[in-house]
Design an enzyme around this catalytic site. Structure first.
Site, PDB file in Angstrom:
ATOM      1  N   LYS A 112       1.058  -1.753   0.442  1.00 37.88           N
ATOM      2  CA  LYS A 112       0.671  -0.016  -0.024  1.00 37.88           C
ATOM      3  C   LYS A 112       1.121   1.328  -0.294  1.00 37.88           C
ATOM      4  O   LYS A 112       1.137   2.278  -0.741  1.00 37.88           O
ATOM      5  CB  LYS A 112      -0.791  -0.113   1.202  1.00 37.88           C
ATOM      6  CG  LYS A 112      -2.062   0.925   0.779  1.00 37.88           C
ATOM      7  CD  LYS A 112      -3.370   0.596   1.918  1.00 37.88           C
ATOM      8  CE  LYS A 112      -4.439   0.703   1.172  1.00 37.88           C
ATOM      9  NZ  LYS A 112      -5.676   0.651   1.669  1.00 37.88           N
ATOM     10  N   LYS A 191      -2.147 -14.510  -9.324  1.00 39.01           N
ATOM     11  CA  LYS A 191      -2.585 -15.109  -8.671  1.00 39.01           C
ATOM     12  C   LYS A 191      -4.034 -14.581  -8.470  1.00 39.01           C
ATOM     13  O   LYS A 191      -4.205 -13.008  -9.106  1.00 39.01           O
ATOM     14  CB  LYS A 191      -2.255 -14.457  -7.039  1.00 39.01           C
ATOM     15  CG  LYS A 191      -2.206 -14.866  -6.258  1.00 39.01           C
ATOM     16  CD  LYS A 191      -2.072 -13.777  -4.418  1.00 39.01           C
ATOM     17  CE  LYS A 191      -3.532 -14.486  -3.734  1.00 39.01           C
ATOM     18  NZ  LYS A 191      -3.799 -13.214  -2.940  1.00 39.01           N
ATOM     19  N   LYS A 194      -9.241 -10.559  -5.389  1.00 39.47           N
ATOM     20  CA  LYS A 194      -9.831  -9.625  -5.277  1.00 39.47           C
ATOM     21  C   LYS A 194      -9.788  -8.659  -5.708  1.00 39.47           C
ATOM     22  O   LYS A 194     -10.013  -7.357  -6.567  1.00 39.47           O
ATOM     23  CB  LYS A 194     -11.313  -9.510  -3.888  1.00 39.47           C
ATOM     24  CG  LYS A 194     -12.044 -10.476  -3.784  1.00 39.47           C
ATOM     25  CD  LYS A 194     -12.486 -10.423  -2.976  1.00 39.47           C
ATOM     26  CE  LYS A 194     -11.512 -10.247  -1.064  1.00 39.47           C
ATOM     27  NZ  LYS A 194     -11.965 -11.528  -0.323  1.00 39.47           N
TER      28      LYS A 194
HETATM   29  P1  ADP Z   1      -7.935 -12.476  -2.048  1.00 39.19           P
HETATM   30  O1  ADP Z   1      -6.526 -12.045  -2.211  1.00 39.19           O
HETATM   31  O2  ADP Z   1      -8.720 -12.203  -3.050  1.00 39.19           O
HETATM   32  O3  ADP Z   1      -9.060 -11.107  -1.517  1.00 39.19           O
HETATM   33  P2  ADP Z   1      -8.172 -13.448   0.830  1.00 39.19           P
HETATM   34  O4  ADP Z   1      -7.202 -12.501   1.181  1.00 39.19           O
HETATM   35  O5  ADP Z   1      -9.322 -13.222   1.639  1.00 39.19           O
HETATM   36  O6  ADP Z   1      -8.155 -13.416  -0.505  1.00 39.19           O
HETATM   37  O7  ADP Z   1      -7.775 -15.070   1.202  1.00 39.19           O
HETATM   38  C1  ADP Z   1      -8.670 -15.967   1.852  1.00 39.19           C
HETATM   39  C2  ADP Z   1      -7.549 -16.878   1.855  1.00 39.19           C
HETATM   40  O8  ADP Z   1      -7.422 -17.576   0.757  1.00 39.19           O
HETATM   41  C3  ADP Z   1      -6.378 -16.930   2.376  1.00 39.19           C
HETATM   42  O9  ADP Z   1      -6.083 -18.197   3.038  1.00 39.19           O
HETATM   43  C4  ADP Z   1      -6.006 -16.530   1.341  1.00 39.19           C
HETATM   44  O10 ADP Z   1      -4.074 -17.760   1.288  1.00 39.19           O
HETATM   45  C5  ADP Z   1      -6.076 -18.245   0.246  1.00 39.19           C
HETATM   46  N1  ADP Z   1      -6.700 -17.054  -0.998  1.00 39.19           N
HETATM   47  C6  ADP Z   1      -7.086 -16.103  -1.869  1.00 39.19           C
HETATM   48  N2  ADP Z   1      -6.229 -16.486  -2.745  1.00 39.19           N
HETATM   49  C7  ADP Z   1      -5.714 -17.158  -3.373  1.00 39.19           C
HETATM   50  C8  ADP Z   1      -5.102 -18.008  -4.529  1.00 39.19           C
HETATM   51  N3  ADP Z   1      -4.984 -17.256  -5.428  1.00 39.19           N
HETATM   52  N4  ADP Z   1      -4.645 -18.915  -4.655  1.00 39.19           N
HETATM   53  C9  ADP Z   1      -4.473 -19.783  -3.367  1.00 39.19           C
HETATM   54  N5  ADP Z   1      -5.205 -19.531  -2.229  1.00 39.19           N
HETATM   55  C10 ADP Z   1      -5.952 -17.721  -1.930  1.00 39.19           C
END
Ligand code: ADP
Ligand code: TRP
Length: 326
Positions: A112, A191, A194
């Site tokens: 950020k 990756k 969101k």
């Molecule tokens: P985002 O990156 O979409 O905001 P979050 O940070 O809320 O997702 O992640 C929630 C859970 O899902 C965490 O345990 C995170 O490590 C896992 N996760 C999120 N995106 C991925 C991905 N592309 N591959 C594997 N695990 C993921």
């Protein structure tokens, strides 16, 4: 083994969340040796969701989604983070002994700042609230995706420091990351996240899944040319849903050439729709019974609070923080 994980209700769950984390939640709950705690991290989500109706809705949706995907309230304690205020008390005990440098190294905050965006103190101290989440239940194993490994390391560092200062108080947890699902790619090959707008949601209807699959970015090699499946994100996505045999068959097709990516995208959309069909059905039933879902969360919170209270008391006594008899 005590297992714990949290997931933010900051939008609907996508394939990365499912394969990276939620699927492991379900697997770990199946082992009768494990005692499992899963929660919806609505306090963490406050660092990005700033709309009351939306946060409430996402929180309930997250509970419904987790239940529909297989979290079983008879085997797992499912609750909402803010229903356990002990965690916030523990948060302070940990924050008081956290070196600034430890948090300055954390990726979410660093990114950020690198983008020149102002960061809130909540984002800066986010990993310590997460540490409190984990330590409050004496958790030993934390199923998460690759990107959360750093936060588990921070948790271990802070817990070890507290133990060193005040005597053995906390259990040091370990991350549980499955290599094959550590980093699920999104439709653009980065990756899936969101924040990158490249997600396919678990509960998208089949037509939407298909539309998104057709948008998966691929190279422009002609149909007849052989292709390398390794490192190809379409192949990686397909592999998530395929049996080992189907995976091998597709790998062979890649190496032979003579196919178009559109065929693979259609096959992927079809497989994904089938894979999540039972969960979609269960979700519909649960969504029609919000009272039942709220009751599951209330029961989960009561169990979680009992455990968190015990650990908080231990930490307060260790640190010499006065507690009136209760
Ligand atoms: P985002 O990156 O979409 O905001 P979050 O940070 O809320 O997702 O992640 C929630 C859970 O899902 C965490 O345990 C995170 O490590 C896992 N996760 C999120 N995106 C991925 C991905 N592309 N591959 C594997 N695990 C993921
Ligand atoms: N930070 C995690 C994420 O973004 C969510 C989370 C909050 C968490 N508290 C936790 C994960 C405790 C594991 C354990 O995905």
């Amino acid at each position: 083994m005590r297992v714990l994980s949290g997931i933010q209700p900051s939008g609907r769950f996508h394939w990365g969340n499912y394969f990276g984390a939620i699927r492991q939640y379900i697997q770990l709950q199946e082992d009768p040796q494990n005692e499992v705690f899963y929660f919806i991290a609505n306090l963490h989500a406050l660092t990005s969701v700033r709309n009351r109706e939306q946060l409430e809705q996402y929180t309930l949706d997250a509970a419904i989604d987790l239940l529909a995907l297989g979290v079983d309230p008879d085997r797992a304690v499912l609750f909402v983070q803010s229903d356990v205020p002990e965690v916030c008390q523990l948060f302070w005990l940990l924050l008081a002994i956290t070196p600034m440098g430890l948090l300055e190294r954390c990726v979410a905050y660093k990114e950020k700042r690198a983008q020149g965006l102002p960061a809130d103190a909540g984002l800066f101290t986010y990993p310590i609230l997460q540490a409190a989440d984990i330590l409050a239940y004496d958790a030993e194993l934390v199923p998460v995706g690759e990107d959360q490994k750093q936060h588990i390391e921070v948790t271990r560092d802070v817990a070890a420091k507290f133990n060193h200062l005040f005597g053995e108080t906390f259990v040091l947890p370990r991350a549980y990351v499955l290599p094959e699902a550590a980093k699920v790619p999104g439709i653009d090959g980065q990756k899936m996240s969101k924040s990158y707008g490249n997600t396919i949601e678990v509960f998208d209807d089949p037509a939407t899944v298909r539309k998104k699959c057709m948008r998966i970015v691929t190279d422009s090699r002609p149909i007849e040319e052989p292709k390398d499946p390794e490192g190809d994100h379409l192949f990686q996505l397909y592999s998530l849903f395929a049996t080992p045999q189907e995976r091998e068959e597709l790998a062979a097709t890649y190496r032979r050439g003579g196919f178009g990516y559109a065929e693979v995208k259609r096959a992927l959309a079809q497989k994904a729709a089938e894979f999540f069909a039972p969960a979609r059905e269960r979700r519909q039933e649960l969504a029609a019974q919000p009272q039942r879902v709220r009751q599951i969360l209330a029961d989960g919170a009561a169990t979680a609070r009992r455990k968190a209270h015990e650990v908080l008391t231990r930490a307060q006594v260790a640190a010499g923080v006065f507690r009136s008899p209760s």
